[in-house]
Design a protein around this motif. Sequence first.
Motif, PDB file in Angstrom:
ATOM      1  N   ALA A   1      54.244  22.664  65.233  1.00  0.00           N
ATOM      2  CA  ALA A   1      55.065  21.962  66.232  1.00  0.00           C
ATOM      3  C   ALA A   1      54.363  21.987  67.584  1.00  0.00           C
ATOM      4  O   ALA A   1      54.264  20.953  68.263  1.00  0.00           O
ATOM      5  N   SER A   2      53.861  23.138  67.966  1.00  0.00           N
ATOM      6  CA  SER A   2      53.138  23.255  69.233  1.00  0.00           C
ATOM      7  C   SER A   2      51.885  22.380  69.224  1.00  0.00           C
ATOM      8  O   SER A   2      51.588  21.698  70.211  1.00  0.00           O
ATOM      9  N   ALA A   3      51.162  22.390  68.130  1.00  0.00           N
ATOM     10  CA  ALA A   3      49.933  21.594  68.019  1.00  0.00           C
ATOM     11  C   ALA A   3      50.210  20.096  68.108  1.00  0.00           C
ATOM     12  O   ALA A   3      49.359  19.332  68.569  1.00  0.00           O
ATOM     13  N   LEU A   4      51.405  19.688  67.697  1.00  0.00           N
ATOM     14  CA  LEU A   4      51.752  18.269  67.699  1.00  0.00           C
ATOM     15  C   LEU A   4      52.508  17.857  68.962  1.00  0.00           C
ATOM     16  O   LEU A   4      53.058  16.768  69.034  1.00  0.00           O
ATOM     17  N   GLY A   5      52.528  18.731  69.965  1.00  0.00           N
ATOM     18  CA  GLY A   5      53.144  18.378  71.237  1.00  0.00           C
ATOM     19  C   GLY A   5      54.550  18.866  71.416  1.00  0.00           C
ATOM     20  O   GLY A   5      55.231  18.467  72.362  1.00  0.00           O
ATOM     21  N   GLY A   6      54.988  19.731  70.542  1.00  0.00           N
ATOM     22  CA  GLY A   6      56.338  20.254  70.635  1.00  0.00           C
ATOM     23  C   GLY A   6      56.416  21.483  71.511  1.00  0.00           C
ATOM     24  O   GLY A   6      55.431  21.892  72.121  1.00  0.00           O
ATOM     25  N   PRO A   7      57.599  22.077  71.554  1.00  0.00           N
ATOM     26  CA  PRO A   7      57.804  23.244  72.410  1.00  0.00           C
ATOM     27  C   PRO A   7      57.123  24.490  71.860  1.00  0.00           C
ATOM     28  O   PRO A   7      56.750  24.541  70.694  1.00  0.00           O
ATOM     29  N   GLY A   8      57.023  25.447  72.717  1.00  0.00           N
ATOM     30  CA  GLY A   8      56.528  26.751  72.294  1.00  0.00           C
ATOM     31  C   GLY A   8      55.029  26.808  72.209  1.00  0.00           C
ATOM     32  O   GLY A   8      54.300  25.898  72.574  1.00  0.00           O
ATOM     33  N   GLY A   9      54.597  27.857  71.729  1.00  0.00           N
ATOM     34  CA  GLY A   9      53.191  28.106  71.520  1.00  0.00           C
ATOM     35  C   GLY A   9      53.090  29.145  70.450  1.00  0.00           C
ATOM     36  O   GLY A   9      52.672  30.259  70.689  1.00  0.00           O
ATOM     37  N   GLY A  10      53.552  28.766  69.279  1.00  0.00           N
ATOM     38  CA  GLY A  10      53.532  29.710  68.176  1.00  0.00           C
ATOM     39  C   GLY A  10      52.186  30.368  68.034  1.00  0.00           C
ATOM     40  O   GLY A  10      51.162  29.788  68.327  1.00  0.00           O
ATOM     41  N   ARG A  11      52.227  31.614  67.614  1.00  0.00           N
ATOM     42  CA  ARG A  11      50.959  32.339  67.423  1.00  0.00           C
ATOM     43  C   ARG A  11      50.108  31.622  66.395  1.00  0.00           C
ATOM     44  O   ARG A  11      50.615  31.059  65.432  1.00  0.00           O
ATOM     45  N   ALA A  12      48.801  31.686  66.615  1.00  0.00           N
ATOM     46  CA  ALA A  12      47.879  31.094  65.648  1.00  0.00           C
ATOM     47  C   ALA A  12      48.054  31.812  64.321  1.00  0.00           C
ATOM     48  O   ALA A  12      48.106  33.025  64.269  1.00  0.00           O
ATOM     49  N   VAL A  13      48.187  31.045  63.264  1.00  0.00           N
ATOM     50  CA  VAL A  13      48.416  31.640  61.956  1.00  0.00           C
ATOM     51  C   VAL A  13      47.181  31.589  61.077  1.00  0.00           C
ATOM     52  O   VAL A  13      47.235  31.956  59.923  1.00  0.00           O
ATOM     53  N   GLY A  14      46.079  31.149  61.637  1.00  0.00           N
ATOM     54  CA  GLY A  14      44.850  31.128  60.855  1.00  0.00           C
ATOM     55  C   GLY A  14      44.535  32.498  60.315  1.00  0.00           C
ATOM     56  O   GLY A  14      44.064  32.658  59.198  1.00  0.00           O
ATOM     57  N   GLY A  15      44.843  33.515  61.115  1.00  0.00           N
ATOM     58  CA  GLY A  15      44.621  34.877  60.676  1.00  0.00           C
ATOM     59  C   GLY A  15      45.474  35.241  59.474  1.00  0.00           C
ATOM     60  O   GLY A  15      45.071  36.047  58.649  1.00  0.00           O
ATOM     61  N   ALA A  16      46.653  34.641  59.381  1.00  0.00           N
ATOM     62  CA  ALA A  16      47.515  34.913  58.236  1.00  0.00           C
ATOM     63  C   ALA A  16      46.836  34.463  56.941  1.00  0.00           C
ATOM     64  O   ALA A  16      46.876  35.162  55.940  1.00  0.00           O
ATOM     65  N   TRP A  17      46.211  33.335  56.983  1.00  0.00           N
ATOM     66  CA  TRP A  17      45.482  32.859  55.803  1.00  0.00           C
ATOM     67  C   TRP A  17      44.270  33.753  55.554  1.00  0.00           C
ATOM     68  O   TRP A  17      43.972  34.108  54.421  1.00  0.00           O
ATOM     69  N   ARG A  18      43.564  34.122  56.614  1.00  0.00           N
ATOM     70  CA  ARG A  18      42.370  34.963  56.482  1.00  0.00           C
ATOM     71  C   ARG A  18      42.715  36.325  55.895  1.00  0.00           C
ATOM     72  O   ARG A  18      41.962  36.874  55.105  1.00  0.00           O
ATOM     73  N   ARG A  19      43.861  36.889  56.309  1.00  0.00           N
ATOM     74  CA  ARG A  19      44.253  38.213  55.810  1.00  0.00           C
ATOM     75  C   ARG A  19      44.519  38.203  54.308  1.00  0.00           C
ATOM     76  O   ARG A  19      44.564  39.249  53.681  1.00  0.00           O
ATOM     77  N   LEU A  20      44.706  37.031  53.753  1.00  0.00           N
ATOM     78  CA  LEU A  20      44.926  36.946  52.306  1.00  0.00           C
ATOM     79  C   LEU A  20      43.630  37.144  51.528  1.00  0.00           C
ATOM     80  O   LEU A  20      43.656  37.259  50.311  1.00  0.00           O
ATOM     81  N   GLY A  21      42.519  37.159  52.241  1.00  0.00           N
ATOM     82  CA  GLY A  21      41.240  37.356  51.566  1.00  0.00           C
ATOM     83  C   GLY A  21      40.611  36.071  51.062  1.00  0.00           C
ATOM     84  O   GLY A  21      39.765  36.103  50.173  1.00  0.00           O
ATOM     85  N   LEU A  22      41.030  34.942  51.626  1.00  0.00           N
ATOM     86  CA  LEU A  22      40.454  33.664  51.213  1.00  0.00           C
ATOM     87  C   LEU A  22      38.989  33.573  51.635  1.00  0.00           C
ATOM     88  O   LEU A  22      38.612  34.068  52.694  1.00  0.00           O
ATOM     89  N   THR A  23      38.218  32.915  50.818  1.00  0.00           N
ATOM     90  CA  THR A  23      36.845  32.619  51.208  1.00  0.00           C
ATOM     91  C   THR A  23      36.886  31.499  52.239  1.00  0.00           C
ATOM     92  O   THR A  23      37.925  30.854  52.434  1.00  0.00           O
ATOM     93  N   ASP A  24      35.767  31.254  52.899  1.00  0.00           N
ATOM     94  CA  ASP A  24      35.713  30.145  53.854  1.00  0.00           C
ATOM     95  C   ASP A  24      36.056  28.829  53.172  1.00  0.00           C
ATOM     96  O   ASP A  24      36.785  28.007  53.720  1.00  0.00           O
ATOM     97  N   GLU A  25      35.540  28.637  51.971  1.00  0.00           N
ATOM     98  CA  GLU A  25      35.819  27.396  51.229  1.00  0.00           C
ATOM     99  C   GLU A  25      37.313  27.258  50.936  1.00  0.00           C
ATOM    100  O   GLU A  25      37.899  26.181  51.091  1.00  0.00           O
ATOM    101  N   GLN A  26      37.949  28.341  50.539  1.00  0.00           N
ATOM    102  CA  GLN A  26      39.389  28.297  50.255  1.00  0.00           C
ATOM    103  C   GLN A  26      40.191  28.051  51.528  1.00  0.00           C
ATOM    104  O   GLN A  26      41.166  27.304  51.512  1.00  0.00           O
ATOM    105  N   HIS A  27      39.763  28.676  52.616  1.00  0.00           N
ATOM    106  CA  HIS A  27      40.446  28.469  53.896  1.00  0.00           C
ATOM    107  C   HIS A  27      40.363  27.005  54.303  1.00  0.00           C
ATOM    108  O   HIS A  27      41.354  26.421  54.756  1.00  0.00           O
ATOM    109  N   TRP A  28      39.199  26.397  54.140  1.00  0.00           N
ATOM    110  CA  TRP A  28      39.053  24.978  54.475  1.00  0.00           C
ATOM    111  C   TRP A  28      39.919  24.108  53.564  1.00  0.00           C
ATOM    112  O   TRP A  28      40.468  23.095  53.995  1.00  0.00           O
ATOM    113  N   ARG A  29      40.061  24.532  52.317  1.00  0.00           N
ATOM    114  CA  ARG A  29      40.899  23.751  51.403  1.00  0.00           C
ATOM    115  C   ARG A  29      42.357  23.790  51.857  1.00  0.00           C
ATOM    116  O   ARG A  29      43.069  22.778  51.793  1.00  0.00           O
TER     117      ARG A  29
END
Length: 120
Positions: free
Chosen positions: A60-88
């Motif tokens: 929502a924040s990225a699309l111009g909405g309210p707030g500034g939710g925390r970046a969740v990229g780390g949430a995906w990274r903490r799952l142990g995804l490879t770079d290729e999986q993260h890009w997918r």
Amino acid sequence: MRTTELVTCPRSVFDWLGPAGVRAVVIRWLRLVAADAELAPYLIGLDRPRLAGRLTAQLASALGGPGGGRAVGGAWRRLGLTDEQHWRVLDYLAAVLCGLGLPVDTIVAAQRAVAGEARA
């Protein structure tokens, strides 16, 4: 002679989608990730509603909405995804946004914001 000028109000993608639309995008996105045989095992035991809430706030924040939710990229990274999986995962987001007919620059900005690379 009187001239009439059209006044346009630029609207953000968030204004166009609204909160429910952003939630629907996230739900579709997570369904695509869950349907991916290689990515699905990473979602086992994960608190999906919490992840969906974080993704919705960030998108929502990225699309111009309210707030500034925390970046969740780390949430995906903490799952142990490879770079290729993260890009997918990010490609699945792009697919959902592209299906809405959004411009490429908006899609890329949303991917970057969600990945935590930049704030939109």
